[in-house]
Write a protein that holds these residues in place. Structure first.
Motif, PDB file in Angstrom:
ATOM      1  N   TYR B  11       0.893  -1.171   0.000  1.00 56.27           N
ATOM      2  CA  TYR B  11       0.000   0.000   0.000  1.00 56.27           C
ATOM      3  C   TYR B  11       0.921   1.208   0.000  1.00 56.27           C
ATOM      4  N   PHE B  14       4.003   0.991   2.210  1.00 58.07           N
ATOM      5  CA  PHE B  14       3.808  -0.022   3.259  1.00 58.07           C
ATOM      6  C   PHE B  14       3.758  -1.423   2.664  1.00 58.07           C
ATOM      7  N   SER B  36      -5.219  -8.994  14.168  1.00 63.58           N
ATOM      8  CA  SER B  36      -5.772  -7.905  13.366  1.00 63.58           C
ATOM      9  C   SER B  36      -4.656  -7.099  12.694  1.00 63.58           C
ATOM     10  N   GLY B  39      -2.824  -8.786   7.560  1.00 65.93           N
ATOM     11  CA  GLY B  39      -2.905  -8.905   6.104  1.00 65.93           C
ATOM     12  C   GLY B  39      -3.868  -9.953   5.588  1.00 65.93           C
TER      13      GLY B  39
HETATM   14  N1  ADP Z   1      -6.380   0.724   1.808  1.00 68.10           N
HETATM   15  C1  ADP Z   1      -5.286   0.613   2.586  1.00 68.10           C
HETATM   16  N2  ADP Z   1      -4.325   1.559   2.527  1.00 68.10           N
HETATM   17  C2  ADP Z   1      -3.228   1.478   3.305  1.00 68.10           C
HETATM   18  N3  ADP Z   1      -3.002   0.509   4.179  1.00 68.10           N
HETATM   19  C3  ADP Z   1      -3.917  -0.468   4.297  1.00 68.10           C
HETATM   20  C4  ADP Z   1      -5.127  -0.460   3.508  1.00 68.10           C
HETATM   21  N4  ADP Z   1      -5.860  -1.543   3.840  1.00 68.10           N
HETATM   22  C5  ADP Z   1      -5.145  -2.189   4.788  1.00 68.10           C
HETATM   23  N5  ADP Z   1      -3.993  -1.556   5.058  1.00 68.10           N
HETATM   24  C6  ADP Z   1      -2.965  -1.993   6.016  1.00 68.10           C
HETATM   25  O1  ADP Z   1      -2.506  -3.270   5.653  1.00 68.10           O
HETATM   26  C7  ADP Z   1      -2.389  -4.095   6.768  1.00 68.10           C
HETATM   27  C8  ADP Z   1      -3.212  -5.334   6.591  1.00 68.10           C
HETATM   28  O2  ADP Z   1      -4.571  -4.977   6.606  1.00 68.10           O
HETATM   29  P1  ADP Z   1      -5.715  -6.073   6.495  1.00 68.10           P
HETATM   30  O3  ADP Z   1      -5.419  -6.949   5.344  1.00 68.10           O
HETATM   31  O4  ADP Z   1      -7.009  -5.363   6.493  1.00 68.10           O
HETATM   32  O5  ADP Z   1      -5.532  -6.878   7.863  1.00 68.10           O
HETATM   33  P2  ADP Z   1      -6.483  -7.979   8.543  1.00 68.10           P
HETATM   34  O6  ADP Z   1      -7.585  -8.282   7.648  1.00 68.10           O
HETATM   35  O7  ADP Z   1      -5.590  -9.129   8.809  1.00 68.10           O
HETATM   36  O8  ADP Z   1      -6.934  -7.369   9.834  1.00 68.10           O
HETATM   37  C9  ADP Z   1      -2.783  -3.267   7.985  1.00 68.10           C
HETATM   38  O9  ADP Z   1      -1.600  -2.788   8.606  1.00 68.10           O
HETATM   39  C10 ADP Z   1      -3.566  -2.155   7.405  1.00 68.10           C
HETATM   40  O10 ADP Z   1      -3.400  -0.981   8.157  1.00 68.10           O
END
Ligand code: ADP
Ligand code: MG
Lengths: 288, 248
Positions: B11, B14, B36, B39
């Motif tokens: 992202y 990141f 949580s 990913g």
């Molecule tokens: N649209 C986005 N933009 C930037 N960072 C994101 C976005 N969606 C998720 N993240 C980041 O990516 C990581 C993984 O998120 P996610 O896949 O939703 O985790 P999970 O489903 O395991 O809780 C987290 O650190 C989150 O903050």
């Protein structure tokens, strides 16, 4: 201890100030309304709303002005609603996040702040003169439509933005295209909020005098329009005429209040209709 | 067959998914677990390219669905999404009738034969164990249904376009225990026909519904094995700590 008492007192004072303010506001609005009802109610008769004006507008009714205002409201909404909704969709859904989009949004906001007399002059120069529509319902509707456009664009944008992205994702996840998603999923869900914008616009458009002054409004025209290229009388302008430049202002004073009351009632009825539609749509799409 | 090969996802700057390699078994349930933010959702959403919608996402590596790298040029994403159904965390039926919710996927994909649509709607609602509850009220708004029913409606909606893979992102986390049990039962039934990937933060649920479990931590796939192995005899200490709830 002491501290918490002070906090409580401050709270109470603040709360009461807010309350007094809103009571004052409601009281002012109510007294305006009451005043107009008081002065105007006795003039509202069946003849008043169904007859042509007579004897230098000191007698008779205001039927052509009612018809004129209704056709201008309808005409301007036919112009502004589709255009505004489409622009709102473009800005929120398609325009790439860049300087151009920010510029468009800035301009839309500025447009909302432009005095209505400027719209009137613009409408006269473009629609009446350049496009040669003459003083006509179509020129007036286009001018009023432009006036209403910024609000409808903004409201559409906000309404689309407020739809949770999971609904869009669910649609995409089924293989829908962006256009299908917007038209079939997002737009129906936004419609109640968009209609709120429409209600606001109807209120504004039906009461405006300046934009119609040079584009459509007739001083005295005791007959109904037969086409969109005809001039019409309109309630706000008629009111203005009766109270500033009538042939006999003392005698037409009462009719002015009657006209004002009719205008208010029409706006209330149009709002009510739009609200009923909105409520109906809302019930259909209520989501928790 | 579906598989992730050397998958990295960013992202912006990141690094959200780090070099993931994972082969999913067909017609079985694979649970994605982990704390949580590790990913799970991001990984799940690479299989129907839902991450494409987020600006600034960069993806490296391959995702293979039915012998095809879905990130290669020339892939028809709308068609891919038909093959890969998705169910979301919160029930999100459209502002339409029960019938039209299920019919939506077919309509947007150009099916217009009402008889075909009607049969598919009935079939899908039966598959999602909702038919008996709604068969007399198909014209009613989807929002008249309870949360659990809405979620099964969303499952029916996904099934109606005949996918082979179902992605479920914490599909029961917003539901009460009875509705949750129904969804789990349904997943059990559906895996006879579909390959299912399910994200869950509920260890018991993962243990109950899945055949395989993948444990993610901070964007990396730590361990992937039979669910039984993950929960009783994992190879990594980290996994052990997480599944027994001793996670810092
Ligand atoms: N649209 C986005 N933009 C930037 N960072 C994101 C976005 N969606 C998720 N993240 C980041 O990516 C990581 C993984 O998120 P996610 O896949 O939703 O985790 P999970 O489903 O395991 O809780 C987290 O650190 C989150 O903050
Ligand atoms: Mg998640």
């Amino acid at each position: 201890m002491n501290h918490s008492i002070i906090k409580k007192i401050t709270q109470a004072i603040a709360f009461n100030i807010f309350r007094i303010m809103s009571v004052i506001l409601v009281a002012i609005l109510f007294s305006i309304l009451a005043f107009i009802v008081y002065r105007g109610a006795s003039y509202i008769t069946w003849d008043f709303i169904t007859k042509m004006p007579e004897e230098g507008m000191t007698k008779g009714g205001i039927f052509p002005a009612i018809v004129g205002t209704l056709s201008l409201v309808a005409g301007s909404m036919i112009v502004a609603f589709p255009l505004g909704v489409c622009s709102g969709i473009y800005i929120n859904e398609y325009a790439p996040e860049n300087g151009f989009k920010r510029f468009i949004k800035l301009m839309t906001n500025n447009l909302a702040g432009v005095p209505s007399i400027v719209f009137g002059l613009f409408g006269m120069s473009l629609f009446v003169n350049t496009l040669k529509f003459g003083d006509s319902i179509i020129a007036g509707s286009l001018t009023l439509g432009l006036l209403a456009l910024p609000v409808i664009i903004r409201v559409t944008e906000e309404a689309l933005k407020s739809i949770d992205k999971t609904y869009r994702e669910a649609s995409y996840a089924l293989g829908a295209t962006k256009l299908q998603t917007i038209v079939k999923v997002v737009l129906p869900m936004s419609m109640p909020n968009i209609l709120t914008g429409l209600i606001l616009s109807i209120g504004r458009v039906s009461g405006e005098t300046a934009p119609i002054l040079f584009t459509v409004a007739a001083y005295f025209l005791p007959k109904l329009p037969t086409s969109i290229f005809d001039q019409v009388m309109a309630l706000p302008y008629h009111l203005y005429v009766l109270s500033t430049s009538g042939t006999n202002m003392e005698e037409s004073r009462g009719m002015a209040y009657g006209t004002a009351l009719v205008l208010i009632i029409i706006v209330l009825i149009l709002n009510l209709i739009a609200n009923i539609i909105r409520h109906f749509l809302m019930k259909k799409i209520k989501h928790k | 067959m579906i598989e992730a090969k050397n998958l990295n996802l960013y992202y912006g700057a990141f690094h959200a998914l780090k070099d993931i390699n994972l082969k999913v078994a067909e017609k079985s349930v694979t649970a994605l677990i982990g704390p949580s933010g590790c990913g799970k959702s991001t990984f799940l959403r690479t299989f129907n390219r839902m991450n494409d919608l987020i600006p600034g996402v960069k993806i490296e590596g391959d995702i293979i669905v039915d012998d095809e790298n879905i990130y290669q040029k020339g892939i028809d994403v709308d068609r891919l999404r038909k093959r890969v159904g998705m169910v979301f965390q919160k029930p999100n039926p459209f502002a339409k009738s029960i019938f039209e919710n299920v019919a939506y996927g077919m309509r947007v994909n150009g099916i217009s034969n009402e008889k075909v649509i009607k049969e598919a709607v009935e079939q899908s609602l039966k598959q999602s164990a909702l038919w008996d509850e709604v068969k007399d009220s198909l014209k009613k708004s989807a929002y008249a249904l309870s949360g659990g029913q809405q979620q099964r409606l969303c499952i029916a909606r996904a099934l109606a376009v005949e996918p082979t893979i179902l992605l479920m992102d914490e599909p029961a986390s917003a539901l009460d225990p009875i509705s949750t049990a129904k969804i789990e039962e349904l997943i059990h039934e559906l895996k006879k026909k579909y390959t299912i990937l399910i994200v869950t933060h509920n260890m018991q649920q993962a243990a109950r519904v899945s055949d395989f479990t993948a444990f993610f931590y901070m964007g990396s796939l730590i361990e992937y094995d039979l669910t039984k192995t993950i929960f009783t005899n994992p190879a990594k200490q980290q996994t052990q700590n997480y599944v027994t709830g001793r996670f810092g």
